[in-house]
Design a protein around this motif. Structure first.
Motif, PDB file in Angstrom:
ATOM      1  N   GLU A  57       0.810  -1.217   0.000  1.00 11.39           N
ATOM      2  CA  GLU A  57       0.000   0.000   0.000  1.00 11.39           C
ATOM      3  C   GLU A  57       0.844   1.269   0.000  1.00 11.39           C
ATOM      4  N   ARG A  58       2.156   1.117   0.096  1.00 11.48           N
ATOM      5  CA  ARG A  58       3.088   2.268   0.180  1.00 11.48           C
ATOM      6  C   ARG A  58       2.683   3.199   1.324  1.00 11.48           C
ATOM      7  N   ALA A  59       2.365   2.579   2.471  1.00 10.08           N
ATOM      8  CA  ALA A  59       1.895   3.328   3.631  1.00 10.08           C
ATOM      9  C   ALA A  59       3.029   3.790   4.552  1.00 10.08           C
ATOM     10  N   ILE A  60       4.236   3.285   4.323  1.00  5.47           N
ATOM     11  CA  ILE A  60       5.344   3.594   5.213  1.00  5.47           C
ATOM     12  C   ILE A  60       6.276   4.597   4.532  1.00  5.47           C
ATOM     13  N   SER A  61       6.686   5.609   5.285  1.00  7.95           N
ATOM     14  CA  SER A  61       7.655   6.555   4.746  1.00  7.95           C
ATOM     15  C   SER A  61       8.796   6.740   5.743  1.00  7.95           C
ATOM     16  N   VAL A  62       9.981   6.954   5.197  1.00 11.19           N
ATOM     17  CA  VAL A  62      11.155   7.234   6.011  1.00 11.19           C
ATOM     18  C   VAL A  62      11.740   8.566   5.543  1.00 11.19           C
ATOM     19  N   PHE A  63      12.361   9.250   6.472  1.00 11.61           N
ATOM     20  CA  PHE A  63      12.972  10.540   6.147  1.00 11.61           C
ATOM     21  C   PHE A  63      14.095  10.822   7.109  1.00 11.61           C
TER      22      PHE A  63
END
Length: 63
Positions: A57-63
């Motif tokens: 779902e491309r629900a995780i983001s990192v930055f």
């Protein structure tokens, strides 16, 4: 590295938890994921990157 999970996109596939169980927790109600920590420990960064890649779902983001 920081991590976030978009609660609206997460569908509870649990793949992130399988990749990084020390970083993600799952809701007992619906299996949706949330991060245990905002700041990812260095020794878990590779696992979190794998979790990002595995999320359908491309629900995780990192930055």
């Amino acid at each position: 590295m920081k991590v976030r999970v978009d609660a609206e996109r997460c569908q509870g596939h649990t793949l992130c938890f399988m990749r990084a169980p020390d970083v993600f927790e799952l809701s007992e109600i619906d299996g949706h994921s949330s991060p245990l920590v905002e700041e990812v420990p260095e020794d878990q960064e590779n696992r979190v990157v794998e979790a990002v890649r595995s999320c359908p779902e491309r629900a995780i983001s990192v930055f």
